[in-house]
Design a protein around this motif. Structure first.
Motif, mmCIF file in Angstrom:
data_model
loop_
_atom_site.group_PDB
_atom_site.id
_atom_site.type_symbol
_atom_site.label_atom_id
_atom_site.label_comp_id
_atom_site.label_asym_id
_atom_site.label_seq_id
_atom_site.Cartn_x
_atom_site.Cartn_y
_atom_site.Cartn_z
ATOM 1 N N VAL A 128 -35.693 -8.771 13.504
ATOM 2 C CA VAL A 128 -34.961 -8.685 14.767
ATOM 3 C C VAL A 128 -33.541 -9.155 14.475
ATOM 4 O O VAL A 128 -33.342 -10.248 13.950
ATOM 5 N N HIS A 129 -32.566 -8.307 14.789
ATOM 6 C CA HIS A 129 -31.164 -8.585 14.497
ATOM 7 C C HIS A 129 -30.416 -8.718 15.819
ATOM 8 O O HIS A 129 -30.319 -7.760 16.583
ATOM 9 N N VAL A 130 -29.886 -9.916 16.070
ATOM 10 C CA VAL A 130 -29.140 -10.198 17.290
ATOM 11 C C VAL A 130 -27.666 -10.336 16.914
ATOM 12 O O VAL A 130 -27.329 -11.143 16.045
ATOM 13 N N THR A 131 -26.808 -9.555 17.550
ATOM 14 C CA THR A 131 -25.369 -9.646 17.326
ATOM 15 C C THR A 131 -24.732 -10.205 18.590
ATOM 16 O O THR A 131 -24.968 -9.691 19.686
ATOM 17 N N LEU A 132 -23.937 -11.267 18.430
ATOM 18 C CA LEU A 132 -23.315 -11.948 19.561
ATOM 19 C C LEU A 132 -21.801 -11.970 19.397
ATOM 20 O O LEU A 132 -21.300 -12.140 18.277
ATOM 21 N N ALA A 133 -21.086 -11.864 20.511
ATOM 22 C CA ALA A 133 -19.637 -11.993 20.515
ATOM 23 C C ALA A 133 -19.202 -12.593 21.843
ATOM 24 O O ALA A 133 -19.849 -12.383 22.871
ATOM 25 N N GLY A 134 -18.129 -13.354 21.803
ATOM 26 C CA GLY A 134 -17.578 -13.923 23.024
ATOM 27 C C GLY A 134 -17.840 -15.401 23.143
ATOM 28 O O GLY A 134 -18.036 -16.104 22.151
ATOM 29 N N THR B 75 -35.694 -13.398 12.266
ATOM 30 C CA THR B 75 -34.605 -13.107 13.191
ATOM 31 C C THR B 75 -33.277 -13.451 12.543
ATOM 32 O O THR B 75 -33.117 -14.536 11.990
ATOM 33 N N LEU B 76 -32.355 -12.523 12.640
ATOM 34 C CA LEU B 76 -30.997 -12.694 12.140
ATOM 35 C C LEU B 76 -30.060 -12.774 13.336
ATOM 36 O O LEU B 76 -30.023 -11.855 14.155
ATOM 37 N N TYR B 77 -29.348 -13.884 13.448
ATOM 38 C CA TYR B 77 -28.364 -14.077 14.505
ATOM 39 C C TYR B 77 -26.981 -13.929 13.883
ATOM 40 O O TYR B 77 -26.539 -14.806 13.138
ATOM 41 N N ASP B 78 -26.317 -12.829 14.167
ATOM 42 C CA ASP B 78 -24.969 -12.591 13.676
ATOM 43 C C ASP B 78 -23.995 -13.066 14.745
ATOM 44 O O ASP B 78 -23.742 -12.369 15.725
ATOM 45 N N ALA B 79 -23.468 -14.265 14.556
ATOM 46 C CA ALA B 79 -22.571 -14.880 15.539
ATOM 47 C C ALA B 79 -21.125 -14.887 15.050
ATOM 48 O O ALA B 79 -20.329 -15.727 15.464
ATOM 49 N N ARG B 80 -20.777 -13.945 14.181
ATOM 50 C CA ARG B 80 -19.397 -13.890 13.681
ATOM 51 C C ARG B 80 -18.396 -13.625 14.794
ATOM 52 O O ARG B 80 -17.234 -13.996 14.684
ATOM 53 N N GLY B 81 -18.838 -13.026 15.884
ATOM 54 C CA GLY B 81 -17.951 -12.760 17.017
ATOM 55 C C GLY B 81 -17.856 -13.911 17.998
ATOM 56 O O GLY B 81 -17.157 -13.816 19.007
ATOM 57 N N ALA C 234 -32.116 -16.770 10.389
ATOM 58 C CA ALA C 234 -30.849 -16.828 9.668
ATOM 59 C C ALA C 234 -29.714 -16.683 10.669
ATOM 60 O O ALA C 234 -29.787 -15.870 11.594
ATOM 61 N N PHE C 235 -28.698 -17.488 10.476
ATOM 62 C CA PHE C 235 -27.510 -17.461 11.321
ATOM 63 C C PHE C 235 -26.309 -17.129 10.447
ATOM 64 O O PHE C 235 -26.193 -17.650 9.333
ATOM 65 N N VAL C 236 -25.430 -16.308 10.971
ATOM 66 C CA VAL C 236 -24.182 -15.982 10.277
ATOM 67 C C VAL C 236 -23.049 -16.312 11.241
ATOM 68 O O VAL C 236 -23.056 -15.859 12.392
ATOM 69 N N ALA C 237 -22.110 -17.120 10.766
ATOM 70 C CA ALA C 237 -20.955 -17.498 11.583
ATOM 71 C C ALA C 237 -19.719 -17.505 10.704
ATOM 72 O O ALA C 237 -19.803 -17.761 9.503
ATOM 73 N N SER C 238 -18.572 -17.238 11.323
ATOM 74 C CA SER C 238 -17.357 -17.121 10.526
ATOM 75 C C SER C 238 -16.369 -18.264 10.731
ATOM 76 O O SER C 238 -15.642 -18.604 9.813
ATOM 77 N N THR C 239 -16.336 -18.879 11.906
ATOM 78 C CA THR C 239 -15.366 -19.948 12.117
ATOM 79 C C THR C 239 -15.976 -21.294 11.769
ATOM 80 O O THR C 239 -17.183 -21.497 11.885
ATOM 81 N N LEU D 15 -28.113 -21.190 7.457
ATOM 82 C CA LEU D 15 -26.809 -20.698 7.882
ATOM 83 C C LEU D 15 -26.136 -19.994 6.712
ATOM 84 O O LEU D 15 -26.160 -20.507 5.590
ATOM 85 N N PHE D 16 -25.549 -18.839 6.987
ATOM 86 C CA PHE D 16 -24.899 -18.029 5.959
ATOM 87 C C PHE D 16 -23.504 -17.629 6.409
ATOM 88 O O PHE D 16 -23.204 -17.618 7.597
#
Length: 132
Positions: free
Chosen positions: A22-28, A58-64, A93-98, A117-118
């Motif tokens: 399950v891939h969750v993409t978040l922004a805002g 589950t992959l949480y892509d929180a780069r946004g 797994a969580f992905v964050a950029s800031t 965290l990645f």
């Protein structure tokens, strides 16, 4: 003068049934209420896996997401510490950029077994789909 909310969020949930991913993409800037609604939709996505639910990743892509308001960060931490709330994912797994978001997510990872965290989505996917 109209009062506007400081919160805005966009999200997308994709389910790969073959990989049980399950891939969750978040922004805002999500509010605690937004997170609650997203969790409801995520729960439905996990249940759509049928017998694969509970054996999924589950992959949480929180780069946004550039920052989580404190109330949201506290709400998320409380819910991720409860494995029942996150539907018993085998790995998270969580992905964050800031830097700030990474620090906030690190608290979640420390509270949750089998979570990491990645900085990169592909590294996160490789770890999620790897052998236990």
């Amino acid at each position: 003068m109209a009062v506007t909310s400081p919160y805005t969020v966009d999200f997308k949930i994709d389910v790969d049934r073959d990989l049980r991913l399950v891939h969750v993409t978040l922004a805002g800037v999500p509010s605690p209420e937004d997170v609650g609604w997203i969790a409801e939709e995520l729960g439905a996505a996990v249940l759509s896996l049928g017998a694969g639910a509970g054996r999924h990743c589950t992959l949480y892509d929180a780069r946004g997401v550039h920052v989580l308001p404190q109330a949201t960060a506290d709400f998320v931490l409380k819910n991720f510490a409860d494995t029942e709330t996150t539907r018993g994912a085998r790995r998270l797994a969580f992905v964050a950029s800031t830097m700030l978001t990474r620090l906030q997510i690190r608290r979640i990872v420390e509270a949750r077994p089998r979570a990491r965290l990645f900085e990169d989505v592909e590294q996160a996917r490789l770890w999620l789909l790897g052998a236990d």
